[in-house]
Design a protein around this motif. Sequence first.
Motif: not given
Length: 421
Positions: A165, A198, A201, A205, A208
């Motif tokens: 990311p 970003w 993401w 990471s 989820e």
Amino acid sequence: MTAPPTIPPDAPAGSPGQPGPAPHAPVVAATPGQLHWLEGELAHWQSEGLVDPVAASAIRNRYVASRRFTLSHIVLTLGACFVGLGLIWLVASNLDQMSPLVRFLLMVVIWLGLIGTAEVLAARREREGDTSSPVVGAVRLLAAGAFGAVVFQAAQSLQVPAFEPILVGVWGLGAVLWAYAVRGVAPLVLGIGLIAFWFVWQVMSAGEGAFAVSTALAAAALAGVSVGVVHSMVGWRDFALPWREIGAALGLVALFIAALPFAWGEAAGSIALWLGLAVAGGLAVLALARGDRVDRFEVALSALALALTIALSLWRFDQDVMDTANLPPGAWARAVFAVVAYLFVASGYAVLGGMRDTSRLTWLATAALVIFVTVQAFAVFAPIVSGAALFLIVGLVLIGTGILADRGRRRLVSETKEALS
């Protein structure tokens, strides 16, 4: 314009001490509708003796007709996006025939060449007064895209994994800094989108789930709207619009994801998410404290979207709600609450579009509401009411809300007239 400029009839325009046109007054782009309004007002001002023909002509000559979106704008923007993606794809294909250093230098040369080309074109446009040319914006957007190729090639040369990311974050930050350095809106839009991507993401990471994704989007939306308000306070209106409109879009997408009747992950956060929420909250407090009434309404609406997103993300069931024929009462309550919440937020953004006099925001809210109602009609409400009936219900609610709002407006106007009389 709040008041027309005045020039005494006994003093020629541009005489000492009188407000006349500058020898090299900047040319400002305006839509045909704005120019039509200005020409009508200038004619009224001349007939009333507020300005003379010389001043009226000088005012009119400051503006040139320009449409916001033309075929050339669309084609050039799409072309710049495709070329930028092609450069990144070229990097991703490794270019095995070249060494890592040569590949990196090639990307740097392309990037710097695009920067130089963009600024040469910008200087020529300013010199010629061609404010409606979209070429500069397209080349600046292409330069911002080429910077992404430089970032990914540098990461590849340093053996950094491509699916990190932080690479997107560096790309987005570079695009934003480039946009502010040259006062370019096109690279700013790209940079804002990359930074939001970003952040989401980075949050995903760590874990989820619908809670992480939707809450991250809503936090980014609140931060974007707040930054847009801060830009308005310092007079950067052109830069405020991208932050505000992208923030509104992110907020509507976040609430849409949170309202879906699917079991998707656990309601768990991460350090990145909590830091993002803290930053968004701090920016919102600053915008609320310094903004005007419309600014506060906009920030409060985005904060409400964040709160509703969190509530719907936490209000979930163990299994997907797909068997709509045997839904538990709690699932029906959640579905109704989701529809009402989305209707309220989307309607608020539509109203805000009217208050800001920006049709893009109104169309965005309308499209989001139509898509949301369609999805909810098929996903949840099909056993009780048809999609047509649900649209009728939502439409009647919107009409009723509009009638009440207009009634309040007319009452306010009437009370104001009575107070002034």
